[in-house]
Design an enzyme around this catalytic site. Structure first.
Site, PDB file in Angstrom:
ATOM      1  N   LYS A  44      45.077  47.028  37.554  1.00 43.99           N
ATOM      2  CA  LYS A  44      44.145  46.602  38.591  1.00 43.99           C
ATOM      3  C   LYS A  44      44.636  45.385  39.353  1.00 43.99           C
ATOM      4  O   LYS A  44      44.234  45.128  40.478  1.00 43.99           O
ATOM      5  CB  LYS A  44      42.785  46.249  37.961  1.00 43.99           C
ATOM      6  CG  LYS A  44      42.115  47.351  37.244  1.00 43.99           C
ATOM      7  CD  LYS A  44      40.846  46.791  36.561  1.00 43.99           C
ATOM      8  CE  LYS A  44      40.296  47.745  35.587  1.00 43.99           C
ATOM      9  NZ  LYS A  44      39.175  47.122  34.815  1.00 43.99           N
ATOM     10  N   GLY A  45      45.489  44.578  38.707  1.00 37.93           N
ATOM     11  CA  GLY A  45      45.754  43.220  39.187  1.00 37.93           C
ATOM     12  C   GLY A  45      46.285  43.088  40.600  1.00 37.93           C
ATOM     13  O   GLY A  45      46.128  42.046  41.226  1.00 37.93           O
ATOM     14  N   GLU A  99      52.946  44.652  42.475  1.00 38.12           N
ATOM     15  CA  GLU A  99      52.478  44.161  41.169  1.00 38.12           C
ATOM     16  C   GLU A  99      51.848  42.772  41.343  1.00 38.12           C
ATOM     17  O   GLU A  99      52.180  42.053  42.293  1.00 38.12           O
ATOM     18  CB  GLU A  99      53.711  44.148  40.232  1.00 38.12           C
ATOM     19  CG  GLU A  99      53.537  43.620  38.854  1.00 38.12           C
ATOM     20  CD  GLU A  99      52.542  44.354  37.977  1.00 38.12           C
ATOM     21  OE1 GLU A  99      51.375  44.479  38.391  1.00 38.12           O
ATOM     22  OE2 GLU A  99      52.908  44.723  36.847  1.00 38.12           O
ATOM     23  N   ASP A 100      50.968  42.402  40.449  1.00 40.75           N
ATOM     24  CA  ASP A 100      50.386  41.056  40.527  1.00 40.75           C
ATOM     25  C   ASP A 100      51.342  40.012  39.954  1.00 40.75           C
ATOM     26  O   ASP A 100      51.557  38.957  40.538  1.00 40.75           O
ATOM     27  CB  ASP A 100      49.001  40.979  39.837  1.00 40.75           C
ATOM     28  CG  ASP A 100      48.994  41.457  38.386  1.00 40.75           C
ATOM     29  OD1 ASP A 100      50.039  41.951  37.884  1.00 40.75           O
ATOM     30  OD2 ASP A 100      47.941  41.343  37.739  1.00 40.75           O
ATOM     31  N   ASP A 103      55.893  39.541  34.239  1.00 40.89           N
ATOM     32  CA  ASP A 103      55.910  38.626  33.095  1.00 40.89           C
ATOM     33  C   ASP A 103      57.079  39.031  32.194  1.00 40.89           C
ATOM     34  O   ASP A 103      58.201  38.593  32.397  1.00 40.89           O
ATOM     35  CB  ASP A 103      54.549  38.700  32.404  1.00 40.89           C
ATOM     36  CG  ASP A 103      54.430  37.778  31.215  1.00 40.89           C
ATOM     37  OD1 ASP A 103      55.220  36.824  31.114  1.00 40.89           O
ATOM     38  OD2 ASP A 103      53.540  37.999  30.359  1.00 40.89           O
ATOM     39  N   LYS A 131      57.168  35.310  36.572  1.00 40.24           N
ATOM     40  CA  LYS A 131      57.138  34.363  35.438  1.00 40.24           C
ATOM     41  C   LYS A 131      58.437  34.572  34.659  1.00 40.24           C
ATOM     42  O   LYS A 131      58.468  35.321  33.675  1.00 40.24           O
ATOM     43  CB  LYS A 131      55.920  34.713  34.572  1.00 40.24           C
ATOM     44  CG  LYS A 131      55.391  33.607  33.685  1.00 40.24           C
ATOM     45  CD  LYS A 131      54.405  34.163  32.642  1.00 40.24           C
ATOM     46  CE  LYS A 131      52.962  33.954  32.964  1.00 40.24           C
ATOM     47  NZ  LYS A 131      52.052  34.293  31.841  1.00 40.24           N
ATOM     48  N   PHE A 152      49.253  30.818  31.598  1.00 37.34           N
ATOM     49  CA  PHE A 152      48.436  31.988  31.881  1.00 37.34           C
ATOM     50  C   PHE A 152      47.553  31.672  33.078  1.00 37.34           C
ATOM     51  O   PHE A 152      46.792  30.713  33.064  1.00 37.34           O
ATOM     52  CB  PHE A 152      47.593  32.359  30.652  1.00 37.34           C
ATOM     53  CG  PHE A 152      46.966  33.704  30.798  1.00 37.34           C
ATOM     54  CD1 PHE A 152      47.693  34.852  30.502  1.00 37.34           C
ATOM     55  CD2 PHE A 152      45.666  33.826  31.254  1.00 37.34           C
ATOM     56  CE1 PHE A 152      47.119  36.109  30.666  1.00 37.34           C
ATOM     57  CE2 PHE A 152      45.094  35.078  31.413  1.00 37.34           C
ATOM     58  CZ  PHE A 152      45.817  36.217  31.115  1.00 37.34           C
ATOM     59  N   ASP A 159      43.458  38.591  36.065  1.00 37.60           N
ATOM     60  CA  ASP A 159      42.262  38.439  35.237  1.00 37.60           C
ATOM     61  C   ASP A 159      42.553  37.746  33.915  1.00 37.60           C
ATOM     62  O   ASP A 159      43.687  37.687  33.446  1.00 37.60           O
ATOM     63  CB  ASP A 159      41.672  39.818  34.909  1.00 37.60           C
ATOM     64  CG  ASP A 159      42.546  40.595  33.909  1.00 37.60           C
ATOM     65  OD1 ASP A 159      43.744  40.773  34.191  1.00 37.60           O
ATOM     66  OD2 ASP A 159      42.034  40.978  32.840  1.00 37.60           O
ATOM     67  N   ARG A 165      39.147  37.789  38.636  1.00 39.76           N
ATOM     68  CA  ARG A 165      39.964  38.449  39.674  1.00 39.76           C
ATOM     69  C   ARG A 165      39.495  38.060  41.076  1.00 39.76           C
ATOM     70  O   ARG A 165      40.258  38.130  42.026  1.00 39.76           O
ATOM     71  CB  ARG A 165      39.866  39.975  39.535  1.00 39.76           C
ATOM     72  CG  ARG A 165      40.453  40.531  38.247  1.00 39.76           C
ATOM     73  CD  ARG A 165      40.570  42.050  38.368  1.00 39.76           C
ATOM     74  NE  ARG A 165      40.723  42.718  37.081  1.00 39.76           N
ATOM     75  CZ  ARG A 165      41.879  42.952  36.477  1.00 39.76           C
ATOM     76  NH1 ARG A 165      42.998  42.528  37.022  1.00 39.76           N
ATOM     77  NH2 ARG A 165      41.928  43.592  35.327  1.00 39.76           N
TER      78      ARG A 165
END
Ligand code: IMP
Ligand code: MG
Length: 183
Positions: A44-45, A99-100, A103, A131, A152, A159, A165
């Site tokens: 969802k991000g 993509e959000d 990582d 990141k 984070f 989220d 969000r």
């Protein structure tokens, strides 16, 4: 905003995010000039990044989504699960995965492999955040707005346990929010 009180510090303001996303869109417009692309949001991000990005995309493009999950709370599970697949046929097409945050890189590398195997002529990655400290899969997004350290973050689509969000900026949560079990 109601949620502001849970935020320890704001990393990137709404204005800074907008400026960077516009720059990414301009680079994409240049690179794919005269081509048609498929933009695939990894939900969802990515929804907030994607909706802002497409405001500035000046190309013929189709929009699609893959719903997948890799995270529970603040810890990566090391597995990704495709909950809902894209519908547009990627064969012979130029695909940009949206993509959000990259990582560990697991999510985008797994999805990139899947889409490549389906015969896409190219697959690139646009991520709001990068990141690099956890990047086990050695994925560097082709475009990203901001690099962050080992923290984070929430907001602008990202989220913590499905909340935050809707923050219009990106920030770091107060540690007591995520150390408390189930909030
Ligand atoms: P990766 O597969 O390890 O690269 O992780 C990607 C996914 O983990 C992202 O799409 C996010 O949903 C989630 N994630 C990683 N870091 C953060 C963070 O700092 N805040 C919120 N979600 C995160
Ligand atoms: Mg997430």
């Amino acid at each position: 905003m109601l949620l502001d009180k849970d935020i320890e510090k704001v990393l990137f303001s709404q204005e800074e995010i907008d400026t960077k996303i516009k720059e990414i869109a301009e680079q994409i417009n240049k690179e794919y000039q005269g081509k048609e692309v498929i933009l695939v949001g990894i939900l969802k991000g990515s929804f907030a990044f994607m909706s802002k990005l497409i405001e500035y995309i000046d190309l013929y493009c189709s929009i699609d989504f893959i719903v997948c999950s890799s995270y529970v709370g603040t810890k990566s599970t090391g597995l990704i699960h495709i909950d809902s697949d894209m519908k547009v046929n990627a064969e012979g097409k130029d695909v940009i995965l949206i993509e959000d945050i990259v990582d560990t890189g697991l999510t985008v590398s797994a999805i990139k492999d899947v889409v490549t195997k389906r015969g896409a002529s190219s697959v690139k990655i646009a991520s709001l955040l990068h990141k690099p400290c956890n990047n086990k899969y050695h994925v560097v997004p082709d475009w990203y707005a901001f690099e962050i350290g080992n923290e984070f973050v929430v907001g602008f689509g990202l989220d913590y346990n499905q909340l935050y969000r809707n923050l219009p900026y990106i920030g770091v949560l107060k540690p007591d929010i995520y150390t408390k079990q189930n909030n």
